[in-house]
Design an enzyme around this catalytic site. Structure first.
Site, PDB file in Angstrom:
ATOM      1  N   LEU A  26       0.823  -1.219   0.000  1.00 31.43           N
ATOM      2  CA  LEU A  26       0.000   0.000   0.000  1.00 31.43           C
ATOM      3  C   LEU A  26       0.857   1.270   0.000  1.00 31.43           C
ATOM      4  O   LEU A  26       0.549   2.239  -0.698  1.00 31.43           O
ATOM      5  CB  LEU A  26      -0.914   0.001   1.221  1.00 31.43           C
ATOM      6  CG  LEU A  26      -2.129  -0.930   1.118  1.00 31.43           C
ATOM      7  CD1 LEU A  26      -2.654  -1.290   2.502  1.00 31.43           C
ATOM      8  CD2 LEU A  26      -3.223  -0.278   0.280  1.00 31.43           C
TER       9      LEU A  26
ATOM     10  N   TYR B 284      -2.098  -7.054  16.925  1.00 25.79           N
ATOM     11  CA  TYR B 284      -2.334  -6.143  15.793  1.00 25.79           C
ATOM     12  C   TYR B 284      -3.637  -5.360  15.981  1.00 25.79           C
ATOM     13  O   TYR B 284      -3.689  -4.143  15.759  1.00 25.79           O
ATOM     14  CB  TYR B 284      -2.382  -6.992  14.525  1.00 25.79           C
ATOM     15  CG  TYR B 284      -2.602  -6.258  13.236  1.00 25.79           C
ATOM     16  CD1 TYR B 284      -1.607  -5.440  12.691  1.00 25.79           C
ATOM     17  CD2 TYR B 284      -3.797  -6.427  12.519  1.00 25.79           C
ATOM     18  CE1 TYR B 284      -1.804  -4.795  11.472  1.00 25.79           C
ATOM     19  CE2 TYR B 284      -3.994  -5.795  11.307  1.00 25.79           C
ATOM     20  CZ  TYR B 284      -3.000  -4.981  10.789  1.00 25.79           C
ATOM     21  OH  TYR B 284      -3.198  -4.352   9.584  1.00 25.79           O
TER      22      TYR B 284
ATOM     23  N   LYS C 235      -3.906  -1.350  16.219  1.00 29.04           N
ATOM     24  CA  LYS C 235      -4.665  -0.611  15.201  1.00 29.04           C
ATOM     25  C   LYS C 235      -5.840   0.151  15.823  1.00 29.04           C
ATOM     26  O   LYS C 235      -6.235   1.211  15.315  1.00 29.04           O
ATOM     27  CB  LYS C 235      -5.150  -1.572  14.108  1.00 29.04           C
ATOM     28  CG  LYS C 235      -4.024  -2.102  13.210  1.00 29.04           C
ATOM     29  CD  LYS C 235      -3.255  -0.979  12.545  1.00 29.04           C
ATOM     30  CE  LYS C 235      -2.511  -1.420  11.291  1.00 29.04           C
ATOM     31  NZ  LYS C 235      -1.646  -0.330  10.757  1.00 29.04           N
TER      32      LYS C 235
ATOM     33  N   THR D 171      -1.654  -7.524  -0.668  1.00 32.78           N
ATOM     34  CA  THR D 171      -0.217  -7.242  -0.573  1.00 32.78           C
ATOM     35  C   THR D 171       0.403  -8.515  -0.010  1.00 32.78           C
ATOM     36  O   THR D 171      -0.314  -9.473   0.293  1.00 32.78           O
ATOM     37  CB  THR D 171       0.060  -6.083   0.394  1.00 32.78           C
ATOM     38  OG1 THR D 171      -0.325  -6.500   1.710  1.00 32.78           O
ATOM     39  CG2 THR D 171      -0.713  -4.822   0.013  1.00 32.78           C
TER      40      THR D 171
HETATM   41  N1  LIG Z   1      -3.110  -5.024   3.002  1.00 25.48           N
HETATM   42  C1  LIG Z   1      -4.249  -4.893   3.671  1.00 25.48           C
HETATM   43  O1  LIG Z   1      -5.307  -5.395   3.282  1.00 25.48           O
HETATM   44  C2  LIG Z   1      -4.265  -4.100   4.955  1.00 25.48           C
HETATM   45  C3  LIG Z   1      -5.445  -4.114   5.711  1.00 25.48           C
HETATM   46  C4  LIG Z   1      -5.509  -3.356   6.859  1.00 25.48           C
HETATM   47  C5  LIG Z   1      -4.401  -2.594   7.234  1.00 25.48           C
HETATM   48  N2  LIG Z   1      -3.249  -2.641   6.494  1.00 25.48           N
HETATM   49  C6  LIG Z   1      -2.120  -1.827   6.940  1.00 25.48           C
HETATM   50  O2  LIG Z   1      -1.579  -1.136   5.831  1.00 25.48           O
HETATM   51  C7  LIG Z   1      -0.188  -0.894   6.053  1.00 25.48           C
HETATM   52  C8  LIG Z   1       0.616  -1.373   4.854  1.00 25.48           C
HETATM   53  O3  LIG Z   1       0.478  -2.785   4.756  1.00 25.48           O
HETATM   54  P1  LIG Z   1       0.808  -3.615   3.433  1.00 25.48           P
HETATM   55  O4  LIG Z   1      -0.299  -4.596   3.283  1.00 25.48           O
HETATM   56  O5  LIG Z   1       1.135  -2.728   2.317  1.00 25.48           O
HETATM   57  O6  LIG Z   1       2.094  -4.445   3.950  1.00 25.48           O
HETATM   58  P2  LIG Z   1       3.548  -4.673   3.302  1.00 25.48           P
HETATM   59  O7  LIG Z   1       4.199  -5.712   4.144  1.00 25.48           O
HETATM   60  O8  LIG Z   1       3.425  -4.920   1.835  1.00 25.48           O
HETATM   61  O9  LIG Z   1       4.284  -3.255   3.495  1.00 25.48           O
HETATM   62  C9  LIG Z   1       4.668  -2.760   4.739  1.00 25.48           C
HETATM   63  C10 LIG Z   1       6.033  -2.124   4.607  1.00 25.48           C
HETATM   64  O10 LIG Z   1       6.427  -1.555   5.866  1.00 25.48           O
HETATM   65  C11 LIG Z   1       7.826  -1.710   6.008  1.00 25.48           C
HETATM   66  N3  LIG Z   1       8.214  -1.607   7.418  1.00 25.48           N
HETATM   67  C12 LIG Z   1       7.943  -2.501   8.402  1.00 25.48           C
HETATM   68  N4  LIG Z   1       8.460  -2.074   9.561  1.00 25.48           N
HETATM   69  C13 LIG Z   1       9.060  -0.878   9.323  1.00 25.48           C
HETATM   70  C14 LIG Z   1       9.748   0.076  10.135  1.00 25.48           C
HETATM   71  N5  LIG Z   1       9.951  -0.157  11.446  1.00 25.48           N
HETATM   72  N6  LIG Z   1      10.206   1.217   9.556  1.00 25.48           N
HETATM   73  C15 LIG Z   1      10.025   1.445   8.235  1.00 25.48           C
HETATM   74  N7  LIG Z   1       9.377   0.564   7.413  1.00 25.48           N
HETATM   75  C16 LIG Z   1       8.901  -0.578   7.951  1.00 25.48           C
HETATM   76  C17 LIG Z   1       8.108  -3.084   5.416  1.00 25.48           C
HETATM   77  O11 LIG Z   1       9.484  -3.233   5.033  1.00 25.48           O
HETATM   78  C18 LIG Z   1       7.142  -3.112   4.225  1.00 25.48           C
HETATM   79  O12 LIG Z   1       7.771  -2.706   3.019  1.00 25.48           O
HETATM   80  C19 LIG Z   1       0.159  -1.597   7.367  1.00 25.48           C
HETATM   81  O13 LIG Z   1       0.102  -0.669   8.429  1.00 25.48           O
HETATM   82  C20 LIG Z   1      -0.955  -2.618   7.501  1.00 25.48           C
HETATM   83  O14 LIG Z   1      -1.148  -3.019   8.832  1.00 25.48           O
HETATM   84  C21 LIG Z   1      -3.159  -3.381   5.372  1.00 25.48           C
END
Ligand SMILES: NC(=O)c1ccc[n+]([C@@H]2O[C@H](COP(=O)([O-])OP(=O)(O)OC[C@H]3O[C@@H](n4cnc5c(N)ncnc54)[C@H](O)[C@@H]3O)[C@@H](O)[C@H]2O)c1
Length: 303
Positions: free
Chosen positions: A21, A173, A177, A207
């Site tokens: 994202l 989590y 959140k 993702t």
């Molecule tokens: N994908 C979904 O459906 C979904 C749903 C609800 C919430 N989210 C939230 O959206 C956000 C993005 O998730 P995503 O699905 O793209 O995951 P993802 O794993 O593809 O991307 C997350 C990124 O954060 C980076 N990261 C982790 N810890 C870090 C730190 N300490 N400092 C800097 N970078 C760091 C990782 O290297 C990774 O590239 C997250 O907060 C996740 O909880 C995602």
């Protein structure tokens, strides 16, 4: 004549923007004219150190498309990482307009198997990883406001359906959140006077974090619209992070596919006042009557 890009002149930080994202948000901001600080520590799905530098790759991608971006590889859940992130924006571009808190990872376990380490790591990266960049950015914006340059600053935080409704196997989590929603409400109330708006999204997209969850919807789209693509969430994030969203603050939105939903949070439902202290049994009777009139809560994910 076409409208000017929504984020022309703005400088935007996106944390965890090396993939998923965050990457989609960074590219979408750049496409709307923003200069982007692309942060990513480059860790595995569970937070363990990874060998690559995805932030640099995304910054390169933005520049290759004619945009402007700089990579930052720090850990946003540390004071030094968060401070240097804000410093990177100010030293590279001379300003900061928008902070998108997005970085994070999962360590899913049922409560009885959830180790203290899994609790700490997940609460740290999401909750402290939101607080620290927000704190450093807000200190800058307060100084700007006090110097007579009140900004049109924007913060977009990332919650989750797990934080709003709960999710089985995600106690750590979900708690983090839900905490992000509380932090969003407080930040919106405290920072409004400095020209800062703070909102949160609860996204859903395919993702690496959700590959398994959304396996059923991973098939190639039949009608040309891939509803689970992370790029579908970014337009709302870009608008919330632009000056066009003036007046919108302290809100939580669900975003998935083509759908945007305003979430209506905790508010008083049925209530009764006996005018004196209840006995436990009386309190129970009164509470059962109230529950009969109350709305049934949304189901916990996975229950
Ligand atoms: N994908 C979904 O459906 C979904 C749903 C609800 C919430 N989210 C939230 O959206 C956000 C993005 O998730 P995503 O699905 O793209 O995951 P993802 O794993 O593809 O991307 C997350 C990124 O954060 C980076 N990261 C982790 N810890 C870090 C730190 N300490 N400092 C800097 N970078 C760091 C990782 O290297 C990774 O590239 C997250 O907060 C996740 O909880 C995602």
């Amino acid at each position: 004549m076409s409208a000017p890009p929504l984020c022309e002149g703005r400088v935007v930080i996106v944390t965890g923007a090396g993939r998923g994202l965050g990457r989609a948000h960074a590219l979408a901001y750049a496409a709307e004219g923003a200069r982007v600080v692309v942060n990513d520590l480059g860790v595995g799905l569970d937070g363990t150190p990874g060998p690559d530098s995805p932030a640099r790759r995304v910054a390169d991608e933005i520049r290759a498309a004619g945009g402007d971006a700089v990579a930052h590889g720090g850990d946003i859940a540390t004071t030094e990482g968060a401070a240097s992130l804000v410093r990177t924006a100010l030293e590279t571009y001379g300003r900061l307009d928008t902070l998108v808190n997005n970085a994070g990872f999962l360590r899913d376990r049922m409560l009885v198997n959830l180790d203290e380490d899994d609790w700490d790591a997940v609460v740290r990266v999401h909750l402290k990883g939101h607080f620290l960049p927000l704190r450093h950015a807000a200190a800058h914006w307060r100084a700007e406001a006090k110097a007579g340059r009140t900004p049109a600053a924007r913060v977009v935080n990332t919650s989750s359906g797990a934080g709003l409704s709960g999710s089985v196997g995600q106690g750590n989590y979900s708690a983090a959140k839900a905490g992000i929603v509380g932090l969003t409400l407080v930040a919106a109330a405290e920072l409004g006077r400095y020209g800062v708006q703070v909102n949160a999204i609860a996204p859903a997209a395919r993702t690496r974090m959700t590959e398994e969850t959304f396996a059923r919807t991973m098939a190639a789209p039949t009608d040309g619209f891939d509803a689970m693509a992370p790029e579908n969430v970014s337009p709302l994030v870009v608008w919330l992070g632009s000056s066009a969203s003036a007046g919108v603050t302290g809100r939580v939105f669900e975003a998935e596919g083509g759908r945007i939903t305003v979430m209506e949070g905790w508010r008083p439902g049925p209530s009764t006042d006996g005018g004196a202290r209840w006995s436990p049994a009386e309190a129970g009777d009164a509470t059962r009557k109230l529950l009969a009139d109350a709305e049934v809560p949304r189901a916990v994910y996975g229950a």
